[in-house]
Design a protein around this motif. Structure first.
Motif, PDB file in Angstrom:
ATOM      1  N   LYS A   1     131.328 -11.474 -21.590  1.00  0.00           N
ATOM      2  CA  LYS A   1     131.491 -10.019 -21.710  1.00  0.00           C
ATOM      3  C   LYS A   1     132.297  -9.214 -20.623  1.00  0.00           C
ATOM      4  CE  LYS A   1     127.842  -7.908 -24.865  1.00  0.00           C
ATOM      5  NZ  LYS A   1     126.424  -7.679 -24.745  1.00  0.00           N
TER       6      LYS A   1
ATOM      7  N   ARG B   1     126.865 -12.199 -21.071  1.00  0.00           N
ATOM      8  CA  ARG B   1     126.595 -11.671 -20.570  1.00  0.00           C
ATOM      9  C   ARG B   1     128.512 -11.975 -19.159  1.00  0.00           C
ATOM     10  NH1 ARG B   1     125.535 -11.212 -15.082  1.00  0.00           N
ATOM     11  NH2 ARG B   1     125.107  -8.769 -15.132  1.00  0.00           N
TER      12      ARG B   1
ATOM     13  N   GLN C   1     113.370 -10.733 -25.047  1.00  0.00           N
ATOM     14  CA  GLN C   1     114.484 -10.015 -23.892  1.00  0.00           C
ATOM     15  C   GLN C   1     115.417 -10.622 -24.441  1.00  0.00           C
ATOM     16  OE1 GLN C   1     113.580 -10.860 -20.011  1.00  0.00           O
ATOM     17  NE2 GLN C   1     115.713 -10.299 -19.458  1.00  0.00           N
ATOM     18  N   HIS C   2     115.576 -12.439 -24.650  1.00  0.00           N
ATOM     19  CA  HIS C   2     116.768 -12.673 -25.730  1.00  0.00           C
ATOM     20  C   HIS C   2     116.143 -12.331 -26.596  1.00  0.00           C
ATOM     21  CE1 HIS C   2     118.254 -14.866 -21.517  1.00  0.00           C
ATOM     22  NE2 HIS C   2     118.504 -13.869 -21.431  1.00  0.00           N
ATOM     23  N   TYR C   3     117.325 -13.199 -27.937  1.00  0.00           N
ATOM     24  CA  TYR C   3     117.112 -12.555 -29.298  1.00  0.00           C
ATOM     25  C   TYR C   3     118.994 -13.297 -29.659  1.00  0.00           C
ATOM     26  CZ  TYR C   3     120.157  -8.658 -27.648  1.00  0.00           C
ATOM     27  OH  TYR C   3     121.325  -8.048 -26.473  1.00  0.00           O
ATOM     28  N   ASP C   4     119.207 -13.254 -29.096  1.00  0.00           N
ATOM     29  CA  ASP C   4     120.747 -14.198 -30.103  1.00  0.00           C
ATOM     30  C   ASP C   4     120.235 -15.432 -30.313  1.00  0.00           C
ATOM     31  OD1 ASP C   4     122.528 -12.075 -29.329  1.00  0.00           O
ATOM     32  OD2 ASP C   4     123.731 -13.561 -28.033  1.00  0.00           O
TER      33      ASP C   4
ATOM     34  N   VAL D   1     111.640 -13.689 -15.219  1.00  0.00           N
ATOM     35  CA  VAL D   1     112.676 -13.232 -15.648  1.00  0.00           C
ATOM     36  C   VAL D   1     111.642 -11.484 -15.467  1.00  0.00           C
ATOM     37  CG1 VAL D   1     113.711 -14.778 -16.685  1.00  0.00           C
ATOM     38  CG2 VAL D   1     111.922 -13.859 -17.849  1.00  0.00           C
ATOM     39  N   ASN D   2     112.257 -10.708 -16.602  1.00  0.00           N
ATOM     40  CA  ASN D   2     111.837  -9.450 -16.380  1.00  0.00           C
ATOM     41  C   ASN D   2     110.955  -9.526 -17.117  1.00  0.00           C
ATOM     42  OD1 ASN D   2     114.119  -8.544 -14.458  1.00  0.00           O
ATOM     43  ND2 ASN D   2     115.279  -7.568 -16.552  1.00  0.00           N
TER      44      ASN D   2
ATOM     45  N   GLU E   1     115.340 -11.838  -9.815  1.00  0.00           N
ATOM     46  CA  GLU E   1     114.418 -13.009 -10.038  1.00  0.00           C
ATOM     47  C   GLU E   1     113.518 -12.807  -9.019  1.00  0.00           C
ATOM     48  OE1 GLU E   1     118.161 -13.379 -10.513  1.00  0.00           O
ATOM     49  OE2 GLU E   1     117.695 -13.903 -12.619  1.00  0.00           O
TER      50      GLU E   1
ATOM     51  N   HIS F   1     127.701 -17.691 -20.877  1.00  0.00           N
ATOM     52  CA  HIS F   1     126.363 -17.007 -21.428  1.00  0.00           C
ATOM     53  C   HIS F   1     127.153 -16.081 -22.325  1.00  0.00           C
ATOM     54  CE1 HIS F   1     123.291 -14.015 -20.974  1.00  0.00           C
ATOM     55  NE2 HIS F   1     122.112 -15.149 -20.484  1.00  0.00           N
TER      56      HIS F   1
ATOM     57  N   HIS G   1     126.653 -17.179 -14.744  1.00  0.00           N
ATOM     58  CA  HIS G   1     125.791 -16.049 -15.401  1.00  0.00           C
ATOM     59  C   HIS G   1     125.210 -15.066 -14.421  1.00  0.00           C
ATOM     60  CE1 HIS G   1     122.031 -17.798 -14.779  1.00  0.00           C
ATOM     61  NE2 HIS G   1     121.445 -16.711 -15.140  1.00  0.00           N
TER      62      HIS G   1
HETATM   63  C1  UD1 Z   1     118.141 -13.261 -17.566  1.00  0.00           C
HETATM   64  C2  UD1 Z   1     116.921 -13.740 -16.523  1.00  0.00           C
HETATM   65  C3  UD1 Z   1     117.767 -14.359 -15.472  1.00  0.00           C
HETATM   66  C4  UD1 Z   1     118.266 -15.881 -16.494  1.00  0.00           C
HETATM   67  C5  UD1 Z   1     118.966 -15.800 -17.249  1.00  0.00           C
HETATM   68  C6  UD1 Z   1     119.123 -16.681 -18.380  1.00  0.00           C
HETATM   69  C7  UD1 Z   1     116.535 -11.699 -15.987  1.00  0.00           C
HETATM   70  C8  UD1 Z   1     116.231 -10.166 -15.020  1.00  0.00           C
HETATM   71  N1  UD1 Z   1     116.912 -12.103 -15.662  1.00  0.00           N
HETATM   72  O1  UD1 Z   1     119.614 -13.222 -17.307  1.00  0.00           O
HETATM   73  O2  UD1 Z   1     117.141 -14.926 -14.623  1.00  0.00           O
HETATM   74  O3  UD1 Z   1     118.577 -16.655 -15.318  1.00  0.00           O
HETATM   75  O4  UD1 Z   1     118.230 -14.716 -18.460  1.00  0.00           O
HETATM   76  O5  UD1 Z   1     120.222 -16.411 -19.338  1.00  0.00           O
HETATM   77  O6  UD1 Z   1     115.169 -11.195 -16.447  1.00  0.00           O
HETATM   78  N2  UD1 Z   1     122.788 -10.837 -23.989  1.00  0.00           N
HETATM   79  C9  UD1 Z   1     122.753 -11.005 -25.410  1.00  0.00           C
HETATM   80  N3  UD1 Z   1     121.984 -11.474 -26.237  1.00  0.00           N
HETATM   81  C10 UD1 Z   1     121.248 -12.029 -25.424  1.00  0.00           C
HETATM   82  C11 UD1 Z   1     120.505 -11.770 -25.013  1.00  0.00           C
HETATM   83  C12 UD1 Z   1     121.170 -10.612 -23.469  1.00  0.00           C
HETATM   84  O7  UD1 Z   1     124.026 -10.772 -25.532  1.00  0.00           O
HETATM   85  O8  UD1 Z   1     119.808 -12.495 -26.396  1.00  0.00           O
HETATM   86  C13 UD1 Z   1     123.186  -9.950 -22.915  1.00  0.00           C
HETATM   87  C14 UD1 Z   1     123.103  -8.542 -23.739  1.00  0.00           C
HETATM   88  O9  UD1 Z   1     124.308  -7.649 -22.750  1.00  0.00           O
HETATM   89  C15 UD1 Z   1     122.607  -8.084 -22.101  1.00  0.00           C
HETATM   90  C16 UD1 Z   1     122.975  -9.174 -20.827  1.00  0.00           C
HETATM   91  O10 UD1 Z   1     123.129 -10.186 -21.254  1.00  0.00           O
HETATM   92  O11 UD1 Z   1     122.672  -6.834 -21.413  1.00  0.00           O
HETATM   93  C17 UD1 Z   1     121.521  -9.695 -20.251  1.00  0.00           C
HETATM   94  O12 UD1 Z   1     121.147  -9.756 -20.263  1.00  0.00           O
HETATM   95  P1  UD1 Z   1     119.133 -10.280 -19.932  1.00  0.00           P
HETATM   96  O13 UD1 Z   1     117.729 -10.541 -20.777  1.00  0.00           O
HETATM   97  O14 UD1 Z   1     119.341  -8.413 -18.899  1.00  0.00           O
HETATM   98  O15 UD1 Z   1     119.527 -11.163 -18.047  1.00  0.00           O
HETATM   99  P2  UD1 Z   1     120.034 -12.372 -18.576  1.00  0.00           P
HETATM  100  O16 UD1 Z   1     121.355 -12.321 -17.969  1.00  0.00           O
HETATM  101  O17 UD1 Z   1     120.045 -13.192 -19.990  1.00  0.00           O
END
Ligand code: UD1
Length: 365
Positions: free
Chosen positions: A243, A240, A39-42, A98-99, A131, A238, A206
């Motif tokens: 962006k 997001r 889900q997080h990859y950065d 998280v998801n 969440e 963060h 965020h």
């Molecule tokens: C997720 C969790 C949130 C947590 C947060 C901590 C859910 C619903 N939300 O939110 O509860 O507090 O993580 O960081 O699971 N993106 C990147 N690089 C990454 C990951 C995400 O650039 O490695 C950007 C992308 O544009 C993406 C956006 O962040 O669309 C949101 O990422 P996502 O994992 O959907 O949710 P977070 O806002 O990170």
């Protein structure tokens, strides 16, 4: 041998899964298999945490990446199911809200695999938060619920969850904090950003409610501008949030505040050093409310509600309406009346993962 399949996916999962993997690894009779959903990859939101916290390399990375909630959740489910079928774990263990948490618990339960949720029972009672939906669904279907603070016990009772499913074991995120405080003390992050201990504020933001609507974010920035005139602010951003700031046309506004720095997200140890040495923290995160409580650092949570009330009743946290006037009033008040710094919620003592491992150690195969 009991095979425990542990799930992590997003940044706030990694500090929760680290002490669990360690505690399970120390027990005879428990075998672990680690899944990273991707889900997080950065690098800065994921790999850095594995390195710093000594989390073993995942046995598999599902590499799901970003997407809408439906797409991301569905993609995790689609790619996780064959892993469960192949590996046949005795238990699937999910953490947080998280998801990845809800997606993997749903897959496991439907395959008849017993499922445990660590950090169960927390409720903001605000269903606009993704969440909160993840927490409600995961708790409703899990077989074992590990609770981090007393409100979790009350919430699960009110929802009719049988007592035998629920274990109050404390807070695994705090296990990680207490273990790494010494290492974090050596971080040079204050020098990097030219900050003096206890003379700066740390910010993280965020949540969609704060960073997706221009009016709301502008009002928060008005407050930051005034605070930055008083003490420097560091705001590790963060992706997001970055962006959104660009998309809402607020990048120049942020840059014009000279005493506000917005570096890339920091690693665990640098961030822990930063929060430990802050005069105060302003955040909309869940976990940071807990960490500042243990560090004794005042925390203003820019949200209408919290699923972690122990951080208010037994900690340093205060909820603040996320608009300029309220933030500035709370800032002025906290500077003259700081919250007591020596309170600690029950069982936030560094041994939560051990207690959870005890429960698994006592289960029949
Ligand atoms: C997720 C969790 C949130 C947590 C947060 C901590 C859910 C619903 N939300 O939110 O509860 O507090 O993580 O960081 O699971 N993106 C990147 N690089 C990454 C990951 C995400 O650039 O490695 C950007 C992308 O544009 C993406 C956006 O962040 O669309 C949101 O990422 P996502 O994992 O959907 O949710 P977070 O806002 O990170």
């Amino acid at each position: 041998m009991l095979k425990l399949m542990c799930i992590c996916g997003a940044r706030p999962n990694f500090m929760k899964i680290a002490p669990l993997m360690e505690a399970f690894g120390r027990r005879d009779g428990l075998e672990t298999y680690l899944v990273h959903t991707g889900q997080h990859y950065d690098e800065k939101l994921s790999k850095l945490f594995f390195d710093e916290l000594g989390i073993p390399k995942p046995d598999i990375n599902l590499e799901v990446g970003s997407g809408s909630h439906a797409v991301q959740t569905a993609e995790i489910m689609r790619t996780f199911e064959p892993v469960v079928l192949r590996e046949k774990p005795d238990w699937v263990i999910v953490v947080g809200d998280v998801n990845s948490t809800v997606a993997c618990s749903l897959v496991a339960v439907k395959l008849g695999i017993r499922t445990a949720h660590v950090e169960a029972g927390l409720r903001s009672f605000d269903r606009r938060m993704p969440e909160e939906i993840n927490r409600l669904l995961t708790d409703a279907i899990s077989d074992l619920l590990f609770v981090s603070e007393p409100s979790g016990l009350e919430n699960l009772k009110a929802e009719g969850v049988p007592d035998e499913k629920v274990h109050f074991c404390g807070n695994v995120m705090i296990d990680t904090l207490l273990k790494n405080r010494g290492k974090a003390a050596k971080s040079k992050v204050l020098d990097t950003f030219g900050l003096k201990p206890k003379h700066f504020a740390t910010v993280t933001l965020h949540r969609p409610s704060n960073v997706d609507v221009k009016e709301n974010l502008s009002s928060i920035l008005d407050a930051f501008e005034r605070i930055a005139a008083d003490m420097p602010i560091i705001f590790p951003m963060h992706p997001r949030t970055r962006k959104n700031i660009a998309a809402l046309g607020l990048a120049d506004r942020i840059e014009s505040i000279t005493e506000l720095k917005t570096p890339e997200p920091l690693g665990y140890l640098d961030f822990l050093k930063l929060t430990s040495e802050s005069a105060l923290v302003l955040t909309d995160s869940g976990g940071i409310q807990e960490e500042t409580t243990i560090l004794g650092v005042p925390c203003l949570t820019l949200r209408e509600n919290t699923e972690r009330p122990a951080t208010i009743t037994h900690g340093t946290n205060r909820l603040v309406d996320p608009h300029a006037d309220s933030i500035l009033a709370a800032y002025a008040d906290i500077r003259t009346n700081p919250p007591p710094a020596d309170r600690r919620p029950e069982l936030w003592d560094g041994n939560a993962a051990e207690r959870i491992a005890d429960v698994f150690g006592s289960l029949p195969n």
